[in-house]
Design a protein around this motif. Structure first.
Motif, PDB file in Angstrom:
ATOM      1  N   MET A  57     -51.681  -7.583  14.918  1.00  0.00           N
ATOM      2  CA  MET A  57     -52.677  -7.352  15.989  1.00  0.00           C
ATOM      3  C   MET A  57     -52.526  -5.687  16.286  1.00  0.00           C
ATOM      4  O   MET A  57     -53.640  -5.099  16.706  1.00  0.00           O
ATOM      5  N   PHE A  58     -51.670  -5.221  16.117  1.00  0.00           N
ATOM      6  CA  PHE A  58     -51.320  -3.782  16.764  1.00  0.00           C
ATOM      7  C   PHE A  58     -51.000  -2.790  15.471  1.00  0.00           C
ATOM      8  O   PHE A  58     -50.739  -1.534  15.842  1.00  0.00           O
ATOM      9  N   GLY A  59     -50.790  -3.020  14.344  1.00  0.00           N
ATOM     10  CA  GLY A  59     -50.335  -2.370  13.445  1.00  0.00           C
ATOM     11  C   GLY A  59     -51.108  -1.506  12.825  1.00  0.00           C
ATOM     12  O   GLY A  59     -52.495  -1.515  13.217  1.00  0.00           O
ATOM     13  N   TRP A  60     -50.782  -0.272  12.025  1.00  0.00           N
ATOM     14  CA  TRP A  60     -51.560   0.703  11.281  1.00  0.00           C
ATOM     15  C   TRP A  60     -52.151   0.320   9.880  1.00  0.00           C
ATOM     16  O   TRP A  60     -51.370  -0.126   9.140  1.00  0.00           O
ATOM     17  N   HIS A  61     -53.414   0.479   9.892  1.00  0.00           N
ATOM     18  CA  HIS A  61     -54.200   0.068   8.614  1.00  0.00           C
ATOM     19  C   HIS A  61     -53.784  -1.364   8.117  1.00  0.00           C
ATOM     20  O   HIS A  61     -53.222  -1.583   6.845  1.00  0.00           O
ATOM     21  N   VAL A  62     -53.857  -2.295   8.800  1.00  0.00           N
ATOM     22  CA  VAL A  62     -53.718  -3.699   8.836  1.00  0.00           C
ATOM     23  C   VAL A  62     -54.722  -4.280   7.743  1.00  0.00           C
ATOM     24  O   VAL A  62     -55.765  -4.102   7.992  1.00  0.00           O
ATOM     25  N   HIS A  63     -54.163  -4.916   6.616  1.00  0.00           N
ATOM     26  CA  HIS A  63     -55.342  -5.486   5.757  1.00  0.00           C
ATOM     27  C   HIS A  63     -55.558  -7.047   6.392  1.00  0.00           C
ATOM     28  O   HIS A  63     -54.581  -7.681   7.130  1.00  0.00           O
TER      29      HIS A  63
END
Length: 526
Positions: free
Chosen positions: A375-381
């Motif tokens: 939900m809140f991560g950086w550069h999530v695939h």
């Protein structure tokens, strides 16, 4: 079909399920494959033809090695089999090489390494409570769980069409979960430690493992009210766990430490220059945030509150992986996403420590860690949703409430993977496979919990049915409109935002369930 029915009746249903899905995987060999196919071919070439000192420096191809060392050694091992198929695939300079023999080798390597996933599913089935078992084999929780995992739609299209090795990696994770359910904590810890050095995305769920092992293995007793008994701390167990993590890490990173290349390895593993979102927004909080920013930008321009000349020209829907500045809302930094992720994870960690609910509580915490990071991560695939979907399958056959959350999360998460397969021949395949999996999931879990309240309320039913019109518009209506050339990003934006709503709802609903459930001391002992 007759043979399949005989196998079910004869008690060999698990083997029949494995055989059936393996045949399906073989049928998918000629289908479209993404750039990940070339990524892994290039990694085969790098690890086979270059010394270890050059693995994380080689940059002939844009698809540089950016997985941890254990996965590099995994590719190295595969390369020694690959040379018997076509040695040309092992040439670093043969960019985009895809001979028929290369295709067969890479496809069959995924199918073959799925054996670990099959074994892990078999072990997970041993951990399932069979008290709800029906008279028919197909109504038993173990049978339903086996189908939900072995025939998982998302894993099938990501690994056996799009192309990756997630089955092998999720096999390690599910096996580690099974070992913790079986109270074989050291084995579970070892498997997870090894998994982290195969693919670092599993760091998302590391807090759940760390806290659970400390709380349930290093502390050996609770007070009558369920709170921790501090004098029960077992120092030997704590040191043993630490030693496992240290030895696995030393085996993985030691050679690169000796070569003074650790900083180079980590720069490949954590490329923060890629930007907040992937080219196609993963359906998470930031997709909603980006969409809101675009809506506010349009309103601002209409009301002449914004200067068109000062609006950033880079677009997060352009199909490029890049840095991006928001127009109205504050731009997001990697540090901001890290803080948001930690804040989102903390309540589940708090519950795991102060409201212990046994191995089931650990699994719920693991899923919340995976979902919160998604939900809140950086550069999530978008593919990272499988990190929550697959373990959630284990919970779905235990309680009706968890089954409801699983169905919403899985249906929405699987549909969000549709843009991965954008070629015309794969359109009927992805629609048919998802329909079959979704219909089976809903019908089997409704049958399993038929004596309890309905799995969906009217709002949830309406939302899930809305995926149908969305697909019709994106695939069959929009391509024939005048918007296609000027606003080509609209189908991706609609898919991402619509699915983000469902995944956010499932995340919130699971969190409410975890926070309101009583500790294990006040419930049936697990």
């Amino acid at each position: 079909m007759a043979a399949f029915g005989f196998a079910l009746g004869g008690g060999n249903w698990f083997s029949a399920l494995v055989l059936g899905v393996t045949l399906l995987k073989c049928l998918l060999i000629p289908t479209y494959h993404s750039t990940d196919f070339e990524v892994h071919r290039n990694w085969l070439a790098i690890t086979h033809s270059l010394p270890i000192s050059q693995w994380y420096y080689e940059a002939t191809s844009e698809w540089t090695l950016d997985y941890p060392p254990f996965f590099a050694w995994f590719e190295y091992a595969l390369s020694h089999v690959a040379r018997y198929f076509d040695e040309e695939m092992l040439n670093v300079h043969n960019l985009n090489y895809a001979s028929s023999k290369t295709l067969l080798f890479q496809r069959f390597s995924v199918i073959f390494t799925d054996a670990l996933f099959v074994y892990a599913v078999h072990e997970c089935c041993k951990c399932i409570d069979a008290t709800k078992a029906g008279k028919e084999v197909t109504e038993k929780p173990k049978f339903i769980l086996s189908v939900l995992l072995l025939w998982n739609f998302g894993l099938l299209i990501v690994d056996h069409i799009h192309f990756q090795y997630n089955g092998f990696l999720f096999g390690l994770m599910l096996l580690s979960i099974a070992r913790l359910f079986q109270k074989r904590h050291m084995e579970g810890a070892f498997l997870f430690a090894a998994l982290l050095h195969f693919k670092h995305i599993y760091l998302y769920v590391a807090p759940a493992y760390g806290i659970y092992l400390l709380r349930s293995y290093c502390f050996t007793a609770n007070k009558p009210d369920g709170s921790i008994q501090w004098n029960s701390f077992n120092f030997v167990r704590f040191i043993s766990l630490g030693l496992i993590v240290f030895l696995v890490s030393a085996l993985s990173l030691g050679p690169f430490l000796a070569l003074n290349q650790l900083s180079q390895v980590f720069s490949r593993l954590f490329p923060f220059k890629r930007g907040l979102c992937h080219a196609y927004w993963a359906p998470n909080f930031w997709a909603l945030y980006n969409a809101l920013d675009k809506v506010l930008t349009v309103i601002g321009l209409k009301l002449k509150l914004l200067d068109p000349n000062k609006i950033p020209k880079a677009s997060m829907t352009s199909g490029l992986v890049q840095q991006f500045q928001h127009t109205v809302l504050p731009s997001v930094t990697p540090l901001a996403t890290l803080i948001c992720t930690l804040v989102a994870i903390l309540p589940s960690i708090f519950c795991l420590w102060f409201k212990p609910q046994g191995s089931r509580g650990f699994l719920r915490c693991l899923i919340l860690c995976a979902l919160s990071s998604f939900m809140f991560g950086w550069h999530v695939h978008e593919k990272a949703i499988l990190l929550a979907v697959l373990p959630m399958s284990l919970l779905s056959v235990g309680k009706a409430g968890d089954a409801s959350i699983f169905l919403i999360l899985t249906t929405t998460g699987h549909y969000s993977l549709f843009p991965l397969l954008f070629t015309a021949p794969e359109l009927p395949i992805k629609i048919l496979l998802m329909l079959l999996f979704t219909i089976y999931s809903i019908s089997s879990l409704k049958t399993l919990f038929r004596k309890e309240k309905p799995l969906f309320n009217w709002m949830e039913t309406f939302y899930l049915l809305g995926l149908g019109p969305l697909e019709v518009f994106c695939e069959f209506v929009f391509p024939f409109t005048s918007w296609k050339l000027k606003y080509s990003f609209i189908p991706l934006l609609l898919t991402s935002v619509y699915c983000a709503v469902g995944i956010t709802y499932a995340w919130f609903k699971l969190y409410v369930s975890v926070l309101t459930d009583p500790p294990v001391s006040k419930t049936k002992k697990q």
